[in-house]
Design an enzyme around this catalytic site. Structure first.
Site, PDB file in Angstrom:
ATOM      1  N   GLY A 178       0.817  -1.217   0.000  1.00  0.00           N
ATOM      2  CA  GLY A 178       0.000   0.000   0.000  1.00  0.00           C
ATOM      3  C   GLY A 178       0.844   1.258   0.000  1.00  0.00           C
ATOM      4  O   GLY A 178       0.508   2.245   0.654  1.00  0.00           O
ATOM      5  N   ASN A 206       1.290   3.306  -2.374  1.00  0.00           N
ATOM      6  CA  ASN A 206       0.862   4.309  -3.353  1.00  0.00           C
ATOM      7  C   ASN A 206       0.000   5.402  -2.748  1.00  0.00           C
ATOM      8  O   ASN A 206      -0.444   6.302  -3.447  1.00  0.00           O
ATOM      9  CB  ASN A 206       0.074   3.622  -4.484  1.00  0.00           C
ATOM     10  CG  ASN A 206      -1.170   2.947  -3.947  1.00  0.00           C
ATOM     11  OD1 ASN A 206      -1.103   2.235  -2.955  1.00  0.00           O
ATOM     12  ND2 ASN A 206      -2.301   3.165  -4.569  1.00  0.00           N
ATOM     13  N   SER A 207      -0.240   5.338  -1.435  1.00  0.00           N
ATOM     14  CA  SER A 207      -1.191   6.278  -0.857  1.00  0.00           C
ATOM     15  C   SER A 207      -0.935   6.434   0.638  1.00  0.00           C
ATOM     16  O   SER A 207      -0.305   5.583   1.267  1.00  0.00           O
ATOM     17  CB  SER A 207      -2.614   5.743  -1.118  1.00  0.00           C
ATOM     18  OG  SER A 207      -3.553   6.295  -0.247  1.00  0.00           O
ATOM     19  N   GLY A 208      -1.403   7.537   1.187  1.00  0.00           N
ATOM     20  CA  GLY A 208      -1.471   7.711   2.632  1.00  0.00           C
ATOM     21  C   GLY A 208      -0.155   7.540   3.372  1.00  0.00           C
ATOM     22  O   GLY A 208       0.899   8.017   2.951  1.00  0.00           O
ATOM     23  N   GLY A 251       1.588   4.846   3.823  1.00  0.00           N
ATOM     24  CA  GLY A 251       2.535   3.993   3.098  1.00  0.00           C
ATOM     25  C   GLY A 251       3.386   4.792   2.129  1.00  0.00           C
ATOM     26  O   GLY A 251       4.595   4.564   2.007  1.00  0.00           O
ATOM     27  N   SER A 284      -3.807  -0.745  14.809  1.00  0.00           N
ATOM     28  CA  SER A 284      -4.511   0.473  15.204  1.00  0.00           C
ATOM     29  C   SER A 284      -4.983   0.367  16.646  1.00  0.00           C
ATOM     30  O   SER A 284      -5.425  -0.686  17.091  1.00  0.00           O
ATOM     31  CB  SER A 284      -5.725   0.717  14.307  1.00  0.00           C
ATOM     32  OG  SER A 284      -6.475   1.811  14.786  1.00  0.00           O
ATOM     33  N   TYR A 318     -13.420  -3.483  10.633  1.00  0.00           N
ATOM     34  CA  TYR A 318     -12.114  -2.835  10.522  1.00  0.00           C
ATOM     35  C   TYR A 318     -11.375  -2.941  11.868  1.00  0.00           C
ATOM     36  O   TYR A 318     -10.205  -3.309  11.921  1.00  0.00           O
ATOM     37  CB  TYR A 318     -12.273  -1.366  10.103  1.00  0.00           C
ATOM     38  CG  TYR A 318     -10.978  -0.605  10.141  1.00  0.00           C
ATOM     39  CD1 TYR A 318      -9.981  -0.828   9.184  1.00  0.00           C
ATOM     40  CD2 TYR A 318     -10.713   0.321  11.159  1.00  0.00           C
ATOM     41  CE1 TYR A 318      -8.770  -0.150   9.225  1.00  0.00           C
ATOM     42  CE2 TYR A 318      -9.513   1.008  11.203  1.00  0.00           C
ATOM     43  CZ  TYR A 318      -8.548   0.767  10.241  1.00  0.00           C
ATOM     44  OH  TYR A 318      -7.345   1.437  10.302  1.00  0.00           O
TER      45      TYR A 318
END
Ligand SMILES: NC(=O)c1ccc[n+]([C@@H]2O[C@H](COP(=O)([O-])OP(=O)(O)OC[C@H]3O[C@@H](n4cnc5c(N)ncnc54)[C@H](OP(=O)(O)O)[C@@H]3O)[C@@H](O)[C@H]2O)c1
Ligand SMILES: *[C@@H]1O[C@H](CO)[C@@H](O)[C@H](O)[C@H]1NC(C)=O
Ligand SMILES: *[C@@H]1O[C@H](CO)[C@@H](O)[C@H](O)[C@H]1NC(C)=O
Ligand SMILES: *[C@@H]1O[C@H](CO)[C@@H](O)[C@H](O)[C@H]1NC(C)=O
Length: 326
Positions: free
Chosen positions: A49, A51-53, A55, A179, A204
């Site tokens: 991951g 590619n975003s956020g 990460g 989390s 989640y």
């Protein structure tokens, strides 16, 4: 002359802006920062991951330290764009994009086979990718509830398939982005594939709880191998993870994330710390927040339960006798 209502509206707006500023200032003041300048030249980091956020910011920082980065992403279009952005900002061109959809066991197996064929070592494996559904459930192509498939079962299977390569790469680090919201849930051993559980948003939290059991049991099984396993809470971050919240709830949520949450760069600090810091070179099985070790609740430390979650997970991802064992 302002009307009474206008005065009230202006006062409320000013109050809100003041509150946002105060919270942002507090967040900045109390935020953990990875302060070491350790270089990562000659190291290969696999990050899911990327590619975003969080990460993406993690990949960018580690690329800036000279690491070779394998960006394992399901969206090759955005991944290629981010790769170019990282190369132009860090002047490090050792950035590789590979296709990985963690929600698909077939994709995980294809990705792992490719990595084993093409890589000689992985110094740091960062399980960062994750997703949350809002109210509607979805099922993966393997018949697994999609949040659990992506956030727990995909990383569980991938770690198994890469374990021999990781063992050849020691000293090696595994970093798992969990989390603190795990505290809002519990893992039901009788429903480890919770298809049809509502609201899906709750799953989640369950998946992040499963990350913790996985990380702790993995650390226990890898004790003495020179592979460390640590896990973290990045903080509450303004990232893409909130994208599945439906209209009209997405608007107030956007106000909250933009106003009160940390940036993705701030959110990447603890991951970067666990990937680079000398202080944690020999630490394993621990939970971190703001670049410091922190505590779990008693239920999350239940190793009997962690072991059961592990054994059931092995069945759900259909590990075979010819797959590597951990
Ligand atoms: N944001 C927070 O407040 C917060 C708090 C605690 C923990 N976390 C954790 O932080 C991690 C990073 O999330 P983020 O906040 O940075 O959110 P994000 O911006 O949505 O990034 C999540 C990344 O995971 C990838 N991903 C999702 N499903 C995938 C799949 N099936 N296969 C491969 N990659 C997949 C996404 O790819 P696409 O771009 O293709 O969707 C994206 O690159 C997650 O594990 C999340 O649970 C976040
Ligand atoms: C990749 O991301 C882009 C931009 O968000 C989106 O338009 C595209 O549909 C995505 N591709 C896939 C295969 O999900
Ligand atoms: C772990 O690392 C230490 C120090 O480098 C080394 O002496 C030991 O043999 C290693 N153990 C394994 C199982 O590789
Ligand atoms: C970690 O352990 C290894 C092997 O036991 C040792 O060589 C090394 O100095 C230790 N590193 C730190 C930062 O404590």
């Amino acid at each position: 002359m302002l009307s009474f209502l206008e005065i009230i509206a202006i006062t409320l707006l000013a109050g809100f802006i003041g509150l946002v500023c105060a919270v942002r200032f507090y967040v900045k003041l109390t935020m953990g920062r990875c302060t070491n300048q350790n270089k990562m030249e000659g190291k290969t980091v696999l990050i899911t991951g990327a590619n975003s956020g969080i990460g993406k910011e993690t990949a960018k920082d580690l690329a800036g330290r000279g690491a070779r980065i394998i960006m394992a992403c399901r969206n090759l279009t955005t991944a290629e764009e981010v790769k170019q952005e990282i190369i132009s900002e860090t002047k490090n061109d050792k950035i590789i994009v590979k296709k990985l959809d963690l929600g698909s066991q077939k994709s995980v197996r294809e990705f792992a086979a490719d990595i084993i064929k093409t890589e000689t070592k992985i110094d740091v494996l960062i399980h960062n990718a994750g997703m949350a559904l809002a109210f509607r459930g979805q099922t993966s192509e393997d018949g697994i509830e999609l949040t659990m498939a992506t956030n727990h079962y995909g990383p569980f299977l991938l770690t198994h398939l890469l374990i021999d390569l990781l063992k050849k790469s020691t000293p090696c680090r595994i970093v798992i982005v969990a989390s603190e919201l795990y505290r809002l849930a519990s893992v039901n051993l009788n429903k480890l594939n919770p298809v049809g559980t509502f609201p899906a948003a709750y799953l989640y939290y369950v998946s992040k709880y499963a990350n913790i059991y996985f990380a702790r049991e993995l650390a226990r099984r890898l004790d003495g191998t020179n592979i460390t396993v640590n896990f973290l809470h990045p903080g509450m971050i303004d990232s893409g993870i909130w994208r599945n919240i439906p209209f009209p709830l997405n608007y107030p949520m956007m106000a909250i994330t933009k106003g009160f949450f940390k940036t993705t760069k701030q959110g990447a600090q603890t991951t970067i710390y666990l990937a680079t810091s000398d202080e944690v070179a020999n630490v394993s099985g621990k939970y971190f927040m703001d670049c410091k070790e922190t505590t779990l609740n008693a239920a999350a430390m239940d190793m009997e339960k962690a072991k059961k979650v592990w054994e059931e997970s092995a069945k759900i991802v259909k590990l075979t006798a010819s797959d590597p064992k951990i």
